[in-house]
Design an enzyme around this catalytic site. Structure first.
Site, PDB file in Angstrom:
ATOM      1  N   GLY A  18       0.834  -1.192   0.000  1.00  0.00           N
ATOM      2  CA  GLY A  18       0.000   0.000   0.000  1.00  0.00           C
ATOM      3  C   GLY A  18       0.863   1.234   0.000  1.00  0.00           C
ATOM      4  O   GLY A  18       2.090   1.170  -0.170  1.00  0.00           O
ATOM      5  N   GLY A  19       0.219   2.371   0.183  1.00  0.00           N
ATOM      6  CA  GLY A  19       0.930   3.639   0.135  1.00  0.00           C
ATOM      7  C   GLY A  19       1.966   3.773   1.230  1.00  0.00           C
ATOM      8  O   GLY A  19       2.895   4.558   1.110  1.00  0.00           O
ATOM      9  N   MET A  20       1.823   3.005   2.331  1.00  0.00           N
ATOM     10  CA  MET A  20       2.775   3.115   3.431  1.00  0.00           C
ATOM     11  C   MET A  20       3.788   1.992   3.414  1.00  0.00           C
ATOM     12  O   MET A  20       4.486   1.767   4.397  1.00  0.00           O
ATOM     13  CB  MET A  20       2.017   3.157   4.762  1.00  0.00           C
ATOM     14  CG  MET A  20       1.355   4.492   5.010  1.00  0.00           C
ATOM     15  SD  MET A  20       0.667   4.693   6.650  1.00  0.00           S
ATOM     16  CE  MET A  20      -0.851   3.787   6.509  1.00  0.00           C
ATOM     17  N   GLY A  21       3.894   1.253   2.307  1.00  0.00           N
ATOM     18  CA  GLY A  21       4.941   0.262   2.176  1.00  0.00           C
ATOM     19  C   GLY A  21       4.436  -1.128   1.881  1.00  0.00           C
ATOM     20  O   GLY A  21       3.227  -1.393   1.883  1.00  0.00           O
ATOM     21  N   VAL A  23       4.287  -5.197   2.869  1.00  0.00           N
ATOM     22  CA  VAL A  23       4.224  -5.943   4.122  1.00  0.00           C
ATOM     23  C   VAL A  23       4.534  -7.412   3.848  1.00  0.00           C
ATOM     24  O   VAL A  23       3.980  -8.017   2.921  1.00  0.00           O
ATOM     25  CB  VAL A  23       2.833  -5.807   4.778  1.00  0.00           C
ATOM     26  CG1 VAL A  23       2.835  -6.485   6.147  1.00  0.00           C
ATOM     27  CG2 VAL A  23       2.435  -4.342   4.913  1.00  0.00           C
ATOM     28  N   LYS A  38       6.965  -4.397   7.766  1.00  0.00           N
ATOM     29  CA  LYS A  38       6.506  -3.374   6.821  1.00  0.00           C
ATOM     30  C   LYS A  38       7.728  -2.591   6.354  1.00  0.00           C
ATOM     31  O   LYS A  38       8.341  -1.834   7.126  1.00  0.00           O
ATOM     32  CB  LYS A  38       5.484  -2.441   7.469  1.00  0.00           C
ATOM     33  CG  LYS A  38       4.980  -1.345   6.516  1.00  0.00           C
ATOM     34  CD  LYS A  38       4.019  -0.395   7.201  1.00  0.00           C
ATOM     35  CE  LYS A  38       2.662  -1.013   7.410  1.00  0.00           C
ATOM     36  NZ  LYS A  38       1.898  -1.107   6.152  1.00  0.00           N
ATOM     37  N   ASP A 131      -6.052   7.107   9.458  1.00  0.00           N
ATOM     38  CA  ASP A 131      -6.259   6.278   8.263  1.00  0.00           C
ATOM     39  C   ASP A 131      -7.080   5.039   8.622  1.00  0.00           C
ATOM     40  O   ASP A 131      -6.829   3.948   8.136  1.00  0.00           O
ATOM     41  CB  ASP A 131      -4.913   5.876   7.655  1.00  0.00           C
ATOM     42  CG  ASP A 131      -5.070   5.340   6.228  1.00  0.00           C
ATOM     43  OD1 ASP A 131      -6.072   5.692   5.581  1.00  0.00           O
ATOM     44  OD2 ASP A 131      -4.201   4.572   5.780  1.00  0.00           O
TER      45      ASP A 131
END
Length: 631
Positions: A18-21, A23, A38, A131
């Site tokens: 996703g946008g935050m990395g 996993v 992550k 979020d």
């Protein structure tokens, strides 16, 4: 990275991205436990200043130890790769569960309550998620809830007072997949969508959006592009009509208070939502079938409760529409407060949960006020600050009561006892109805008095129907959609009184029935009104605004005020409260002994209603009308 080692973690599989990395699933070779790794986006990891901010935020997040929040185990830096080590939560995400269809009321409440518990623990440490969405909520195999990625959005964005949402970790170019963007934008609060600084109330908004989605099985805000979604978040009202019609009042209240676009009007603390969900669970424990097939217990005994004043029978009946054929009846007497008498003509109202009754009464010193009594208790409490109060009506959440007194429309908070003026109401008597949108529709007697709307928190009222028509519009009662309401229209030249339905914006005004009484809508799908001394019911379609079938008598000899057009009854859900006595037209007042012996008449024949015996039994107070019933 699969098959490789990262520090003392061996990567065994990919879990998602996703946008935050990205996993990965990994094994902690030192502690022999599975973990989630992550890997942070490369552009983010190269930003030295942002990484320092992130490390500080990660330290705070590591202090958050709660069973409903997935834990952060560590922050690792191996070469050019930086990653978070997180608790590995087995089980589907809430998004995957919702994809299979709407959740049951019980499952939605149970999951929402655990989410609220996790948010509450984080907010107490000044940690905001920013979020929250179904994809960031895991459902474990044991039925527990775990919130993922807590606080990472704030950590990645930093502490800027205002943030360009295009730079949000959920809106980066790395996350260009349309479904992900829509899913993220759909849960942003209005202030977050505007790029303003956010606080815990943005999580409360997202909580409401997630709960709505659990109950309906669909996204609350949808569209083809991110811009479409954000425009809907900012401008569109939630489609309340899509909620299950049998949704419990507690869940409905939580949704409406969380989904206020103005953060000042939103719940300020997620603990309030958690408490409501807990109380709703206790209520349903008494009636486990309520959330599955019917919003009311399968078997609710009809009640007959006597409201007596110094030996004069004045009956209030509580009965259930859902089990009217039951032969069992529970009877009890409700006595007025000590040294006081009921003032039925000044109104009474049953609470939304049908557990409390607010009523007008006069004490031995002649002071008239509103009183509150639980139907499960024998004691009643005078509500301080409601002197001369009449025509009470409840807020949808059952926490406040609106009423009229001394030329004002007022409201009282039952928990704090605070009484506040809502607006002016100079006429002698009034009537009102409170919508769950936070507006009150009210009016008074007389063709010169218009039906008005005003915010329950106070403000300048607006006329609902500014048409100048010489008609008395009174006794409003909201329909379930909260945008439309029933009311009585009288004083037409050569035209019979009408029960009408209108809308808050004044665009709708339509005749429903030719009757001379207030009417309310029951969740059984019926209208209930007074006619010829009886309460009647008839099936009603609130969508098409038409009645169907033949009316039937619900209760006999019910009191009625002809000068006002108000039957002495109150309805909450499927429970009805009424005052027995009827309108005495062309009749005599006759005295009887307690043994039933007739002792003679009192006064000349006339049109009498609302007889009240004095405490010592020597005198009777009665209202008399010289005009015939206009119904």
């Amino acid at each position: 990275m699969i098959g490789e080692s990262f520090s003392h973690y061996r990567v065994t599989g990919r879990l998602g991205s996703g946008g935050m990395g990205d996993v990965y699933r990994a094994e902690d070779t030192k502690l022999r436990r599975p973990v989630a790794i992550k890997v942070l986006p490369e552009a983010f990891a190269r930003d030295e200043e942002r990484m320092k901010r992130f490390e500080r935020e990660a330290q705070v997040l590591a202090s958050l130890n709660h069973p409903n929040v997935a834990a952060i185990y560590g922050l690792e830096d191996v070469g050019s790769v930086r990653a978070l080590v997180l608790e590995l939560v087995e089980g589907p995400t809430l998004a995957e569960r919702i994809a299979a269809g709407p959740l049951s009321f019980e499952d939605a409440r149970r999951i929402a309550r655990q989410i609220a518990l996790g948010l509450e623990a984080a907010h107490e440490k000044s940690i905001v998620h920013r979020d929250l969405k179904p994809a960031n909520v895991k459902l474990t195999v044991d039925g527990d809830v775990k919130i993922l990625d807590f606080g990472l959005a704030k950590a990645m964005e930093g502490e800027a007072a205002s943030v360009d949402i295009s730079h949000s970790p959920t809106m980066t170019r790395a996350a260009t997949e349309a479904g992900f963007l829509l899913g993220t934008a759909a849960y942003m609060s209005p202030e977050q969508a505007k790029g303003k600084k956010v606080d815990r109330r943005t999580d409360i908004w997202a909580f409401g959006v997630v709960l709505f989605e659990m109950l309906t099985g669909r996204r609350l805000f949808a569209g083809e592009t991110v811009s479409d979604i954000l425009a809907a978040v900012l401008r569109e009202e939630p489609p309340w009509q899509e909620l299950p019609p049998r949704l419990s009042p507690a869940l409905r209240w939580v949704l409406r208070r969380c989904l206020q676009k103005d953060p000042r009007e939103r719940l300020h603390d997620i603990a309030d939502a958690r408490i409501e969900l807990s109380e709703a669970h206790k209520d349903d424990a008494l009636a486990p079938d309520r959330t599955r097939e019917s919003p009311w217990p399968r078997r609710v005994l009809p009640w007959t409760v006597a409201l007596a004043a110094a030996g004069v029978a004045a009956w209030i009946g509580l009965r259930s529409f859902s089990d009217r054929s039951s032969p069992e009846t529970v009877a009890a007497s409700i006595l007025p407060p000590p040294n006081a008498e009921f003032l039925v003509e000044r109104g009474f109202a049953l609470s939304p949960d049908a557990r409390q009754l607010v009523f007008a009464a006069e004490d031995g010193e002649g002071e008239r006020a509103l009183w509150l009594r639980s139907l499960a208790s024998s004691a009643a409490q005078k509500l301080a600050g409601t002197e001369e109060g009449h025509s009470p009506f409840w807020s949808p959440d059952g926490r406040q009561v609106g009423f009229f007194a001394n030329g004002k429309l007022k409201r009282i908070d039952l928990q704090s006892g605070l009484v506040e003026n809502v607006t002016d109401h100079p006429t002698e008597l009034g009537s009102g109805s409170w919508s769950s949108q936070g507006e009150i529709v009210f009016g008074g007697r007389g063709t010169e008095v218009e039906l008005k709307r005003v915010l329950a928190r106070g403000g300048v009222p607006e006329v609902v129907f500014p048409d100048g028509e010489a008609v008395e519009r009174v006794l409003p009662s909201f329909l379930p959609d909260d945008g439309r309401f029933l009311f009585l229209a009288r004083n037409y030249a050569g035209t019979s009184p009408q029960l009408r339905v209108g809308s808050l914006d004044g665009a709708l005004e339509r005749e429903v029935l030719r009757i001379n009484s207030n009417a309310v809508y029951a969740l059984s799908g019926h209208l209930v009104w007074w006619e010829d001394g009886n309460l009647r019911e008839q099936r009603f379609d609130p969508g098409r605004l038409v009645v169907d079938g033949e009316p039937r008598v619900l209760a006999a000899e019910v009191e009625f005020d002809p000068s006002w057009g108000r039957g002495a009854f109150s309805l909450s859900g499927t429970t009805l409260v009424y005052h027995e006595g009827g309108l005495l037209l062309g009749s005599e007042l006759v005295r009887f002994s307690r043994g039933g012996e007739e002792l003679g008449t009192v006064g000349p024949p006339g049109n009498y209603y609302f007889p009240r015996l004095s405490p010592d039994g020597s005198r009777v107070a009665v209202d008399r009308s010289d005009e015939a019933n206009r119904g």
